[in-house]
Scaffold this motif. Sequence first.
Motif, PDB file in Angstrom:
ATOM      1  N   PHE A 187      18.940  -2.651  -2.708  1.00 17.47           N
ATOM      2  CA  PHE A 187      17.669  -1.914  -2.961  1.00 17.47           C
ATOM      3  C   PHE A 187      17.954  -0.288  -2.356  1.00 17.47           C
ATOM      4  N   LEU A 188      18.519  -0.389  -1.151  1.00 17.94           N
ATOM      5  CA  LEU A 188      19.006   0.812  -0.324  1.00 17.94           C
ATOM      6  C   LEU A 188      19.899   1.750  -1.232  1.00 17.94           C
ATOM      7  N   THR A 189      20.669   1.204  -1.770  1.00 15.01           N
ATOM      8  CA  THR A 189      21.854   1.780  -2.737  1.00 15.01           C
ATOM      9  C   THR A 189      20.946   2.359  -3.811  1.00 15.01           C
ATOM     10  N   LEU A 193       0.827  -1.257  -0.158  1.00 15.69           N
ATOM     11  CA  LEU A 193       0.040   0.016  -0.182  1.00 15.69           C
ATOM     12  C   LEU A 193       0.789   1.443   0.022  1.00 15.69           C
ATOM     13  N   THR A 194       2.002   1.184   0.441  1.00 12.51           N
ATOM     14  CA  THR A 194       2.850   2.407   0.669  1.00 12.51           C
ATOM     15  C   THR A 194       3.252   3.116  -0.585  1.00 12.51           C
ATOM     16  N   GLY A 195       3.293   4.331  -0.742  1.00  8.15           N
ATOM     17  CA  GLY A 195       3.412   4.879  -1.904  1.00  8.15           C
ATOM     18  C   GLY A 195       4.806   5.706  -1.989  1.00  8.15           C
ATOM     19  N   ASP A 196       5.507   5.472  -1.016  1.00  3.65           N
ATOM     20  CA  ASP A 196       6.787   5.999  -0.776  1.00  3.65           C
ATOM     21  C   ASP A 196       7.947   4.918  -1.050  1.00  3.65           C
ATOM     22  N   ILE A 197       9.023   5.254  -1.661  1.00  4.23           N
ATOM     23  CA  ILE A 197      10.014   4.076  -2.251  1.00  4.23           C
ATOM     24  C   ILE A 197      10.872   3.780  -0.921  1.00  4.23           C
ATOM     25  N   PHE A 198      11.052   4.838   0.026  1.00  5.12           N
ATOM     26  CA  PHE A 198      11.977   4.377   1.216  1.00  5.12           C
ATOM     27  C   PHE A 198      11.003   3.640   2.097  1.00  5.12           C
ATOM     28  N   ASN A 199       9.627   4.088   2.148  1.00  3.94           N
ATOM     29  CA  ASN A 199       8.714   3.231   3.269  1.00  3.94           C
ATOM     30  C   ASN A 199       8.610   1.862   2.987  1.00  3.94           C
TER      31      ASN A 199
END
Lengths: 500, 115, 141
Positions: free
Chosen positions: A173-175, A125-131
């Motif tokens: 992914f974090l990179t 559901l999140t719309g934020d890539i870091f979330n």
Amino acid sequence: MNMSVALPVILPLFFGALSVMFWRSHFAQRSLGVLGTGAMLLATIWLLMETWEHGHVVMEMGSWPAPFGIVLVSDMLAAIMVVLTGIIGFATAIYSLSGIGKMSEKFGYYPLLHLLLAGVNGAFLTGDIFNLYVWFEVMLVASFALLILGGERSQMEGAIKYVTLNLLSSMIFLTAIGLTYGLTGTLNMADIGAKLATVEDTGLVTVIAMLYLVAFGVKAAAFPFFFWLPASYHTPKVAVSALFAGLLTKVGVYALFRVFTLIFNQEVDYTHEILLWVAAGTMLTGVLGAAAHYEFRRILSFHIISQIGYMIMGLALFTPLALVGGVFYIMHHIIVKANLFLISGITFVMKGTHELRQMGGIYRTNPILGVLFLIPALSLAGMPPLSGFFAKFIIIRAGIEAEAYWVVAVALVVGLLTLYSMIKIWAEVFWKAQPEGVEGEIHDVSSGPMIWMWIPVIMLAMMTIAIGLYGEPIYQMALMSAEQLLDPSQYIEAVLGVQE
Amino acid sequence: MEVVMAFVVGGLYAAAIYMMLRRSIVKLVIGLVLLSNAANLLIFTVAGMKSGAPPLIPPGMTVPDGASADPLAQAVVLTAIVIGFGVLAFAVVLIHRAYEVVKADDMDQMKDTDR
Amino acid sequence: MNMHSLILRTAGHFLLPLLLLFSVFLLLRGHDEPGGGFIGGLVAAAAIVLYLFSMDTESARKVLRVDPRDVLGAGMVLAVLSTIPGVFLGQPFFTAQWWEFTAPVFGDIKLSTVLIFDIGVYLVVIGSVLTIMLNLAEAED
């Protein structure tokens, strides 16, 4: 204010917290397990209806406006995935009533189950890539702990592979997130999608796209990053296996669908060509691995991989029909795969082993279970009129229309080999006579406390038939999600308000 | 400064991958620790390095006073550190348990424990 | 786990209350300045872990009085509950609510759901760190 989009995340967190508080009482934990997943299932169905009506449901968490705060967004794809999570979560919770054992409950099985479901729903559901990264980690921590419930010797190798490769993919992914942020200055996926369209350095964009492909490819167990899955999925408790098989890799697939439709849709010729090769490799290696094995859950694990290939093929072809097929395939696959794992749990209780060669004769003693196995097994292989037939049919038709004949050929061969594997299990476990020198039925499963194991199996089998016989509404939902995926401006508008 | 950081980050990635390719499981975990630090440092660097005030808004104002660092990257790195801490703590507990059960710190001897 | 060190044991006795006080200070300071529930919780957990090193697991459990898992559960419930009040006012989840009032001795006081969330995080951190540490320490014994 439409709060339907937050409930699928908040509810499992809340029930998870409650079941940590009542960790002393097995009864309270079990009730909270069934109650919590049941409530979550209802909430997800509500969200699906709301999304069906409005197209997108958006909530800005903490009233921080997008793109600065974190938004929860539900489009049709996310809503479908969340409902499937609800179904599998509920089924597993009921199954666990007789399938999990007091020892696992003592080590926090139920809180971890809720946490895992919250993580999965949050990722959808999140719309934020870091979330998204945060939810991935929530999900992973819960799954690490679930994977080694019991701490037996056999679980160690799989657990170390699982932990290492998943951590590696998280770091990649974090990179990728870091580079994306450096390039666009935002973390909101809709905003990234809007801003990347104007970035001139397409080479760098493609590099970042490939980083995401590797990161999510590991999570989705796509070729050539799938080794952790068959090493680990056959070792935990059966209920845990079923949950993982149904949901975890599909979060990776969902992330691929999201990122490669919303964000990286400029260099389709390049990125989606690679995806197509990945899809073909995934299908083939998965099914060949399955053909070589004689352990019930290992065969099923390898089949997860080959099925992931079909879904990625739907994404890679990138035509409306192919995306419909991909989404339809995910729906069919989650239900069927979780069901097969749950059935392997029932046969394990009956025979005390997962080795096909030491099983046999179940059809004679328990024909109902045989029929219940055949429904998802034939559906997985793509027999009409079950759900898998339509899923495969749509994808293969889309492949022919896109003139990608070689990949269609691979898909058809893989379908045939899937049938071979399923028939192998059927023949070894259900049809052939009880092998000599091996004890017969060691445990009665048709009465007493074991009765809970049957309910989710029957429920999921009925759903498989229902999708096959009455697939039109499902097809319509898949169609709507495909339309939304191909037109990311709708998503961007829904999140950021009217732009340009 | 960015160039120096780029080399540091690159060096950390290289060291991390080298450690992960060793057979020892303890070194594997050390590799993971290095990798998570490398990724955090990367985010820190790409957000732009400048000397300025911390991103705090003084009382009575609505915007920061003068140049300040990018708060979002710091929040992201902080979250990533916390998550990395949690996950790596789990990994350490796991290899401890694995060592107890298998009695080996060698990937090759870990093979086929499920047979 | 006992290190049998007289210096450490004496220091542990004195440091425990100081560190716990400091952790509460950090928790409350997190309102508008650097600090907050996470770091406060870590300091509190570290205080009890130091006590655990200087004494033994039994007395560490005694100092805590309740099982760390209860602390963990209570913290999680608090944190989740603090996200809800905004919903009743028609705002999204997690929207912070603030109450300001003047108390006789303390002067102006600002209370908020953020503080409740922070206290929840504080308890979760203490609970989870101590659950792991105590289990590891007991496995060593």
